[in-house]
Design a protein around this motif. Structure first.
Motif, PDB file in Angstrom:
ATOM      1  N   ASP A 293       5.316   4.515 -14.935  1.00 25.25           N
ATOM      2  CA  ASP A 293       6.615   4.085 -14.694  1.00 25.25           C
ATOM      3  C   ASP A 293       6.602   2.424 -14.032  1.00 25.25           C
ATOM      4  OD1 ASP A 293       7.335   6.690 -15.087  1.00 25.25           O
ATOM      5  OD2 ASP A 293       7.750   7.149 -12.884  1.00 25.25           O
TER       6      ASP A 293
ATOM      7  N   ILE B 292      10.230  -2.358  -5.845  1.00 21.87           N
ATOM      8  CA  ILE B 292      11.443  -2.836  -6.149  1.00 21.87           C
ATOM      9  C   ILE B 292      11.882  -3.513  -4.786  1.00 21.87           C
ATOM     10  CG2 ILE B 292      13.853  -2.342  -6.588  1.00 21.87           C
ATOM     11  CD1 ILE B 292      12.836  -0.213  -8.593  1.00 21.87           C
TER      12      ILE B 292
ATOM     13  N   GLU C  82      12.624  -9.015  -1.759  1.00 28.44           N
ATOM     14  CA  GLU C  82      11.925  -9.981  -0.507  1.00 28.44           C
ATOM     15  C   GLU C  82      11.137 -11.020  -0.985  1.00 28.44           C
ATOM     16  OE1 GLU C  82      10.278  -7.254   2.195  1.00 28.44           O
ATOM     17  OE2 GLU C  82      12.509  -6.414   2.311  1.00 28.44           O
TER      18      GLU C  82
ATOM     19  N   ARG D  60      -0.354   4.267  -1.064  1.00 30.80           N
ATOM     20  CA  ARG D  60      -1.062   5.342  -1.267  1.00 30.80           C
ATOM     21  C   ARG D  60      -0.561   6.454  -0.514  1.00 30.80           C
ATOM     22  NH1 ARG D  60      -6.692   2.687  -0.505  1.00 30.80           N
ATOM     23  NH2 ARG D  60      -5.435   1.158   0.834  1.00 30.80           N
TER      24      ARG D  60
ATOM     25  N   LEU E  44       7.456   3.082  -6.935  1.00 29.91           N
ATOM     26  CA  LEU E  44       8.202   1.992  -7.612  1.00 29.91           C
ATOM     27  C   LEU E  44       9.334   1.740  -6.613  1.00 29.91           C
ATOM     28  CD1 LEU E  44       9.296   1.061 -10.436  1.00 29.91           C
ATOM     29  CD2 LEU E  44      10.440   3.276 -10.453  1.00 29.91           C
ATOM     30  N   MET E  45       9.960   2.440  -5.752  1.00 27.89           N
ATOM     31  CA  MET E  45      10.744   2.143  -5.009  1.00 27.89           C
ATOM     32  C   MET E  45      10.524   0.883  -3.939  1.00 27.89           C
ATOM     33  SD  MET E  45      13.572   3.588  -5.777  1.00 27.89           S
ATOM     34  CE  MET E  45      13.440   3.935  -7.507  1.00 27.89           C
TER      35      MET E  45
ATOM     36  N   PHE F 154       4.688   9.630  -2.771  1.00 29.09           N
ATOM     37  CA  PHE F 154       4.920  10.613  -4.257  1.00 29.09           C
ATOM     38  C   PHE F 154       6.091   9.752  -5.002  1.00 29.09           C
ATOM     39  CE2 PHE F 154       3.508  13.349  -1.083  1.00 29.09           C
ATOM     40  CZ  PHE F 154       2.221  14.258  -1.834  1.00 29.09           C
ATOM     41  N   CYS F 155       5.800  10.013  -6.312  1.00 28.63           N
ATOM     42  CA  CYS F 155       6.811   9.537  -7.424  1.00 28.63           C
ATOM     43  C   CYS F 155       8.194   9.846  -6.561  1.00 28.63           C
ATOM     44  CB  CYS F 155       6.774  10.116  -8.802  1.00 28.63           C
ATOM     45  SG  CYS F 155       8.072   9.711  -9.559  1.00 28.63           S
ATOM     46  N   PRO F 156       9.406   8.939  -6.609  1.00 32.15           N
ATOM     47  CA  PRO F 156       9.230   7.450  -7.150  1.00 32.15           C
ATOM     48  C   PRO F 156       8.814   6.317  -6.004  1.00 32.15           C
ATOM     49  CG  PRO F 156      11.349   8.105  -6.579  1.00 32.15           C
ATOM     50  CD  PRO F 156      10.505   9.152  -6.198  1.00 32.15           C
TER      51      PRO F 156
ATOM     52  N   ASP G 106       0.803  -1.125   0.029  1.00 33.02           N
ATOM     53  CA  ASP G 106       0.029   0.186  -0.118  1.00 33.02           C
ATOM     54  C   ASP G 106       1.103   1.241  -0.048  1.00 33.02           C
ATOM     55  OD1 ASP G 106      -1.824   2.033   0.350  1.00 33.02           O
ATOM     56  OD2 ASP G 106      -2.937   1.047   1.766  1.00 33.02           O
TER      57      ASP G 106
END
Lengths: 399, 82
Positions: free
Chosen positions: B52, B28, B33, B16, B24-25, B19-21, B14
């Motif tokens: 992205d 990753i 994991e 929500r 995505l981070m 903010f970007c990024p 989650d």
């Protein structure tokens, strides 16, 4: 007696303490208030200067001063380490065994670099986040005679977001001046889908990569370093061979914040974006609305410590400190804070070097992205002047 | 389980409010994991995520199961392949 405790003697802690002491001058002289900074080392480092050690234009001894020399005469300095913070109970435990009680707490503990969190980082990668590492990088650049240089980033967020781009641009200029450029392949690995997190800055920087012939790889966060093969492996499993590797190390917030249950595993402290009050829950349940998370009314955070989506940079702390100072002083004085002075709007301002004696300026807030002016000598000189005058201006609240 | 797919989600991230990024981070990190075959769902309110994240998934050689518009956020479902 109202006890104001400030944890950390970096840009944010020092400036906040000085501004609070100035606002509480009468209360302090009447013995009704006390402002104490707790700092682990008692030395204040000007970290933005480290990059310039690596670039050969700064000396480490110019970048450190005794913290006491920067503090208002009314601020007490305790050299010790916070080992536990009881935010609700109003106490901070220190490494010496002392427990300090507070009525108002300001947390400005900065960020930690953790090169050891990435296997082979320490043996293979250079960085510029300590004076020693920056000096080692300078040595490696001096010895460099051509080959593959890879500049990468092992995790977001990290201190001074423009720094790795600046280093790429400055090294490219240096290699050209040394006649080594055509013997060198330069690659920049961006962990995201553009050159820089902020779109307008990315739009400004991307053509500079092209002009300078620096290969820009996107979605290429550094995930592994294969020391034997001298190859960097990205999050997307792509491999980039290197002769000289420069990498931003993994970063986290202060361990004491994790140990005290105030911050999640990352260590970044959940903080209200406008009041800078610390939120009471380290990791809210999925889907919880931000405004539903209660705040500690007497605990503030500023600078790298926070989880705010802003640059981890001295400039952020610089513009946050007056907000914290007004709120703390108002509480001590039993008055309502001045609304405008006590609301942080996300203001950040920093210079950005592009090489060849040119720079630009990034100025923005939560609602206004930066519109960097065309790079020129003016902003490069501005950055150098700012660095040189820092000691007399920022920590003392003169700018 | 989602309305559009019968795939069982192993882990929901989650992100929500991030903010970007950030989203995505977070994905990753979650992928590192996870086990091969696991299905991860990322919930994001950041508009950039739906462009992205699929790009990164493609580059990394994982499988994008889908991008679904939910009420006030996007759900991006990905399977770890390698």
């Amino acid at each position: 007696m109202q006890r104001v405790v400030v944890l950390g003697g970096g840009v944010g802690g020092t400036l906040a303490a000085n501004l609070i002491a100035r606002k509480l001058k009468h209360e302090i002289s009447a013995g009704q208030a006390k402002v104490t900074v707790v700092d682990a080392t008692g030395s204040h480092a000007y970290q933005p200067g480290y990059m310039y050690i690596a670039m050969g234009s700064e000396r480490p001894e110019k970048l450190v001063k005794p913290e006491k020399s920067l503090l208002d005469g009314n601020v007490e300095l305790v050299i010790d380490t916070a080992t536990r913070i009881d935010a609700a109970g109003g106490t901070v435990s220190l490494g010496s065994g002392v427990t300090m009680a507070f009525d108002q707490l300001v947390i400005a503990l900065g960020s930690r670099i953790l090169p050891g969190d990435l296997a082979n980082f320490e043996g293979e990668a250079h960085h510029f986040y300590t004076p020693e590492a920056a000096a080692r990088l300078r040595g490696a650049l001096d010895a460099f005679e051509g080959g593959k240089i890879v500049i990468g980033i092992a995790g977001i967020p990290y201190k001074c977001p423009p720094a790795p781009l600046e280093v790429a641009f400055l090294i490219e200029s240096e290699l050209r001046q040394r006649g080594l450029r055509d013997r060198t392949e330069l690659t920049f690995l961006s962990p995201i889908n553009r050159a820089f997190t902020i779109e307008s800055v990315s739009d400004m920087a991307t053509p500079i990569f092209e002009q300078k012939g620096i290969r820009l790889e996107l979605l290429a966060g550094v995930s592994e370093i294969d020391a034997e093969r001298k190859v960097v492996i990205t999050d997307a499993f792509e491999e980039h061979p290197y002769d000289l590797l420069i990498c931003v190390p993994p970063h986290k917030g202060a361990q004491v914040l994790i140990d005290s249950g105030l911050a999640p595993k990352s260590g970044w402290l959940p903080t209200d974006r406008a009041t800078l009050q610390v939120k009471t829950v380290a990791k809210p349940a999925p889907g919880t609305a931000d405004e539903d998370v209660p705040r500690y009314l007497n605990v503030y955070a500023l600078g790298d410590t926070t989880d705010l989506p802003l640059s981890k940079a001295g400039s952020t702390a610089h513009f946050e400190a007056p907000v914290v100072a007004e709120r703390v002083a108002a509480s001590v004085q039993g008055r309502a804070p001045e609304a405008k002075e006590a609301t942080y709007v996300g203001k950040v301002m920093c210079f950005f070097e592009v090489g060849d004696g040119k720079g630009t300026l990034l100025q923005f807030d939560y609602n206004h992205p930066p519109k960097p002016p065309k790079p020129s000598a003016l902003w490069h000189i501005g950055k150098i002047m700012f660095n040189k005058t820092y000691w007399r201006t920022v920590p003392r609240g003169r700018v | 389980m989602t309305a559009e797919t019968t795939t069982t989600v192993t882990t929901t991230i989650d992100a929500r409010g991030s903010f970007c990024p950030g989203p995505l981070m977070e994905l990753i990190r979650g992928m590192r994991e996870a086990e091969v075959g696991d299905v991860l769902a990322v919930l994001s309110t950041d508009k950039g995520s739906k462009a992205d994240i699929p790009k990164w998934v493609g580059k990394a050689g994982h499988t994008l199961i889908g991008v679904f518009a939910r009420e006030g956020f996007d759900e991006i479902i990905v399977q770890k392949v390698r």
